[in-house]
Write a protein that holds these residues in place. Sequence first.
Motif, PDB file in Angstrom:
ATOM      1  N   GLY A 257       0.815  -1.206   0.000  1.00 23.20           N
ATOM      2  CA  GLY A 257       0.000   0.000   0.000  1.00 23.20           C
ATOM      3  C   GLY A 257       0.846   1.253   0.000  1.00 23.20           C
ATOM      4  O   GLY A 257       2.074   1.206   0.048  1.00 23.20           O
ATOM      5  N   LYS A 258       0.177   2.387  -0.056  1.00 18.31           N
ATOM      6  CA  LYS A 258       0.836   3.699   0.020  1.00 18.31           C
ATOM      7  C   LYS A 258      -0.241   4.738   0.361  1.00 18.31           C
ATOM      8  O   LYS A 258      -1.003   5.126  -0.528  1.00 18.31           O
ATOM      9  N   PRO A 259      -0.340   5.144   1.631  1.00 19.00           N
ATOM     10  CA  PRO A 259       0.519   4.801   2.776  1.00 19.00           C
ATOM     11  C   PRO A 259       0.203   3.409   3.315  1.00 19.00           C
ATOM     12  O   PRO A 259      -0.817   2.818   2.947  1.00 19.00           O
ATOM     13  N   VAL A 260       1.070   2.915   4.224  1.00 18.23           N
ATOM     14  CA  VAL A 260       0.850   1.567   4.728  1.00 18.23           C
ATOM     15  C   VAL A 260       1.273   1.407   6.190  1.00 18.23           C
ATOM     16  O   VAL A 260       0.896   0.446   6.843  1.00 18.23           O
ATOM     17  N   GLY A 261       2.024   2.366   6.722  1.00 17.56           N
ATOM     18  CA  GLY A 261       2.544   2.240   8.086  1.00 17.56           C
ATOM     19  C   GLY A 261       1.461   2.131   9.151  1.00 17.56           C
ATOM     20  O   GLY A 261       1.703   1.608  10.232  1.00 17.56           O
ATOM     21  N   HIS A 262       0.249   2.613   8.844  1.00 14.01           N
ATOM     22  CA  HIS A 262      -0.843   2.583   9.816  1.00 14.01           C
ATOM     23  C   HIS A 262      -1.486   1.201   9.936  1.00 14.01           C
ATOM     24  O   HIS A 262      -2.222   0.930  10.881  1.00 14.01           O
ATOM     25  N   VAL A 290       3.532  -1.325  -8.123  1.00 18.46           N
ATOM     26  CA  VAL A 290       3.254  -2.699  -7.708  1.00 18.46           C
ATOM     27  C   VAL A 290       3.791  -3.713  -8.706  1.00 18.46           C
ATOM     28  O   VAL A 290       4.236  -4.806  -8.329  1.00 18.46           O
ATOM     29  N   LYS A 291       3.803  -3.379  -9.976  1.00 21.23           N
ATOM     30  CA  LYS A 291       4.339  -4.294 -10.990  1.00 21.23           C
ATOM     31  C   LYS A 291       5.835  -4.528 -10.768  1.00 21.23           C
ATOM     32  O   LYS A 291       6.307  -5.671 -10.776  1.00 21.23           O
ATOM     33  N   ASN A 292       6.570  -3.444 -10.544  1.00 21.00           N
ATOM     34  CA  ASN A 292       8.003  -3.574 -10.283  1.00 21.00           C
ATOM     35  C   ASN A 292       8.268  -4.371  -9.014  1.00 21.00           C
ATOM     36  O   ASN A 292       9.201  -5.179  -8.942  1.00 21.00           O
ATOM     37  N   PHE A 293       7.445  -4.140  -8.009  1.00 21.14           N
ATOM     38  CA  PHE A 293       7.610  -4.850  -6.744  1.00 21.14           C
ATOM     39  C   PHE A 293       7.458  -6.355  -6.939  1.00 21.14           C
ATOM     40  O   PHE A 293       8.302  -7.150  -6.497  1.00 21.14           O
ATOM     41  N   CYS A 307      -3.431  -6.329  -0.278  1.00 21.55           N
ATOM     42  CA  CYS A 307      -3.253  -5.138  -1.106  1.00 21.55           C
ATOM     43  C   CYS A 307      -4.284  -4.088  -0.727  1.00 21.55           C
ATOM     44  O   CYS A 307      -5.478  -4.389  -0.635  1.00 21.55           O
ATOM     45  N   THR A 308      -3.809  -2.877  -0.511  1.00 23.87           N
ATOM     46  CA  THR A 308      -4.710  -1.799  -0.125  1.00 23.87           C
ATOM     47  C   THR A 308      -4.481  -0.577  -1.015  1.00 23.87           C
ATOM     48  O   THR A 308      -3.756  -0.647  -2.016  1.00 23.87           O
ATOM     49  N   ILE A 309      -5.092   0.548  -0.636  1.00 18.43           N
ATOM     50  CA  ILE A 309      -5.004   1.787  -1.404  1.00 18.43           C
ATOM     51  C   ILE A 309      -3.550   2.138  -1.694  1.00 18.43           C
ATOM     52  O   ILE A 309      -2.721   2.056  -0.801  1.00 18.43           O
ATOM     53  N   PRO A 310      -3.158   2.501  -2.937  1.00 15.31           N
ATOM     54  CA  PRO A 310      -4.000   2.724  -4.127  1.00 15.31           C
ATOM     55  C   PRO A 310      -3.808   1.661  -5.201  1.00 15.31           C
ATOM     56  O   PRO A 310      -4.011   1.930  -6.377  1.00 15.31           O
ATOM     57  N   HIS A 311      -3.423   0.438  -4.811  1.00 17.43           N
ATOM     58  CA  HIS A 311      -2.952  -0.546  -5.792  1.00 17.43           C
ATOM     59  C   HIS A 311      -3.945  -1.649  -6.143  1.00 17.43           C
ATOM     60  O   HIS A 311      -3.616  -2.550  -6.925  1.00 17.43           O
ATOM     61  N   LYS A 312      -5.160  -1.626  -5.579  1.00 18.63           N
ATOM     62  CA  LYS A 312      -6.074  -2.760  -5.751  1.00 18.63           C
ATOM     63  C   LYS A 312      -6.493  -2.992  -7.202  1.00 18.63           C
ATOM     64  O   LYS A 312      -6.738  -4.143  -7.596  1.00 18.63           O
ATOM     65  N   THR A 314      -4.673  -1.750 -10.017  1.00 13.50           N
ATOM     66  CA  THR A 314      -3.467  -1.982 -10.815  1.00 13.50           C
ATOM     67  C   THR A 314      -2.972  -3.417 -10.696  1.00 13.50           C
ATOM     68  O   THR A 314      -2.515  -4.018 -11.672  1.00 13.50           O
ATOM     69  N   ILE A 315      -3.081  -3.993  -9.516  1.00 14.34           N
ATOM     70  CA  ILE A 315      -2.512  -5.312  -9.277  1.00 14.34           C
ATOM     71  C   ILE A 315      -3.245  -6.414 -10.035  1.00 14.34           C
ATOM     72  O   ILE A 315      -2.692  -7.500 -10.248  1.00 14.34           O
ATOM     73  N   VAL A 316      -4.466  -6.128 -10.466  1.00 14.30           N
ATOM     74  CA  VAL A 316      -5.221  -7.123 -11.248  1.00 14.30           C
ATOM     75  C   VAL A 316      -4.416  -7.552 -12.474  1.00 14.30           C
ATOM     76  O   VAL A 316      -4.329  -8.739 -12.814  1.00 14.30           O
ATOM     77  N   GLN A 317      -3.814  -6.584 -13.150  1.00 14.11           N
ATOM     78  CA  GLN A 317      -3.055  -6.863 -14.373  1.00 14.11           C
ATOM     79  C   GLN A 317      -1.732  -7.571 -14.098  1.00 14.11           C
ATOM     80  O   GLN A 317      -1.084  -8.070 -15.023  1.00 14.11           O
ATOM     81  N   CYS A 318      -1.322  -7.616 -12.845  1.00 14.05           N
ATOM     82  CA  CYS A 318      -0.043  -8.239 -12.486  1.00 14.05           C
ATOM     83  C   CYS A 318      -0.193  -9.716 -12.137  1.00 14.05           C
ATOM     84  O   CYS A 318       0.809 -10.418 -11.956  1.00 14.05           O
ATOM     85  N   CYS A 319      -1.428 -10.179 -11.997  1.00 14.41           N
ATOM     86  CA  CYS A 319      -1.670 -11.563 -11.599  1.00 14.41           C
ATOM     87  C   CYS A 319      -1.749 -12.478 -12.818  1.00 14.41           C
ATOM     88  O   CYS A 319      -2.237 -12.083 -13.873  1.00 14.41           O
ATOM     89  N   ASP A 320      -1.292 -13.701 -12.645  1.00 17.03           N
ATOM     90  CA  ASP A 320      -1.376 -14.695 -13.718  1.00 17.03           C
ATOM     91  C   ASP A 320      -2.784 -15.251 -13.836  1.00 17.03           C
ATOM     92  O   ASP A 320      -3.215 -15.668 -14.911  1.00 17.03           O
ATOM     93  N   GLU A 321      -3.488 -15.278 -12.719  1.00 15.44           N
ATOM     94  CA  GLU A 321      -4.871 -15.759 -12.692  1.00 15.44           C
ATOM     95  C   GLU A 321      -5.639 -14.924 -11.679  1.00 15.44           C
ATOM     96  O   GLU A 321      -5.109 -14.592 -10.612  1.00 15.44           O
TER      97      GLU A 321
END
Length: 528
Positions: A257-262, A290-293, A307-312, A314-321
């Motif tokens: 996430g970003k932010p995520v420390g909380h 998230v893709k680079n990560f 996965c939390t804000i703001p990547h929920k 974007t990460i869909v496209q990074c998954c194989d399934e």
Amino acid sequence: MWRELSVTPVVENMGDMRNSTLICAPIMADTVDQMLIHMNSAKSNGADLVELRLDSLKVFCSREDIQTLIEFSPLPTLVTYRPTWEGGQYDGDEQSRLAVLRLAMELGADHIDVELKAIDYFKSLISGDKPAKCKLIVSSHNYQYTPSVEDLENLVSRIQSAGADIVKIATTAVDITDLARVFQITAHSQVPIISMAMGEKGLMSRILSPKYGGYLTFGTVERGKESAPGQPTIRDLLDLFNFRQIGPDTKVFGIIGKPVGHSKSPMLYNKAFKSVGFNGVFVHLLVDNVKNFLETYSSKDFAGFSCTIPHKETIVQCCDEVDPVAQAIGAVNCVIRRQTDGKLYGCNTDDVGAISAIEDGLRASGFQDGSSGSPLAGRLFVVIGAGGAGKALAYGAKEKGARIVIANRTYDRARELAEIIGGKALSLADLNTYNPEDGMILANTTSIGMQPNIDETPVSKEALKSYALVFDAVYTPKITRLLREAGECGAVIVTGLEMFIGQAYQQYERFTGLPAPKELFREIMADY
């Protein structure tokens, strides 16, 4: 189907495990007396040794003070006298500074830290005569960035050639992917090594030091006593991240996430892991891309992510399934790396966690189930936010028979989601005057009102009078301004903690392949 995609359970008697990586508490204070107090606190908190930062002392009488600190230290000592040119507070001449380190060595320090830039001059002062007890740490600090693997290898080689007993490199994490280079250097070092990336994005490098064979990591006595950016406390290392149980085979999980420390996810999952002896650790992951990560940390050891804000989205496209429900929502909040082939499987647990919590809140307040078996059936359900969580709640409420309204700061995004879900769109500003009927449901899925911006709210108090129930996905603080004002208006309120716990049940089972310890989850969060 998801059970087949879970991580193979890694269960051990973790009570019998203890890695060899030390926890060193940096001791910084104005006076020797204050240092002695902090040193005893370090021991009581669980540290293995203390770093005496002599450069922090306002008044310093070298021989007497060093003798006192070493003699009365309850733990082994590491003496550091850091100059300003290497990030410390000492701004005097080099000969005097290095003479103090030589004296500390002679007076019984267990370790001394000498900067690589000063090591040649220091060696000329001691003429090769060093007590066998004292380990020489030769250090290099980079406060700008993390060099390439090749440059780090060359740096380690130079430090080793300088006669170091222990190599220390501290870089700065500009991006969380920088840590992979630090891990690589640590894992392949032929000599004892202290290595870390500083800053919030470098936190994982400190926590995972034992996984890659680091000599020690730094943990502060308390927040505000850090000697470098990004240091956790001793108690966080031990109690939050189960530091003593981390080893080479430990599976890594985390909240992206970003932010995520909380996020309280590490507290929840790590306590649950420890309760059943599951060999995993759950960490905060401050991710920009998230893709680079995911491409950088492609090892099967990095076994799953929330996965939390703001990547929920974007990460869909990074998954194989992607699970069909998550595909329909267009957002993923849980990613599993299959241990069979390393492929990434994405799913979404937000809708179940939140919708169940909202339904329970309605039923507990006397609202009856509708024709579809849900108290949401036929009700007007207003979702604030058109991001990943907003999509999940809109989808889940629609499935329960609710009529959907999407309100978003950017109207076009609200309209896009409303068209997909078959609902109505509003701008966030319009929500303050939107009251077509009483008994509506309001669900905030944005970060408005999250710490530190606790005085913010997405909708006026006056507008809340039309709602029977108000839910807020934000759970830091537990009672947001939105919920407080909704309660004052007579609405049932449902906190983000209820959603958090509900979705965590499913994620835990996906991560571990084990049944979620539901009672333990509720006990942990009840203390929050």
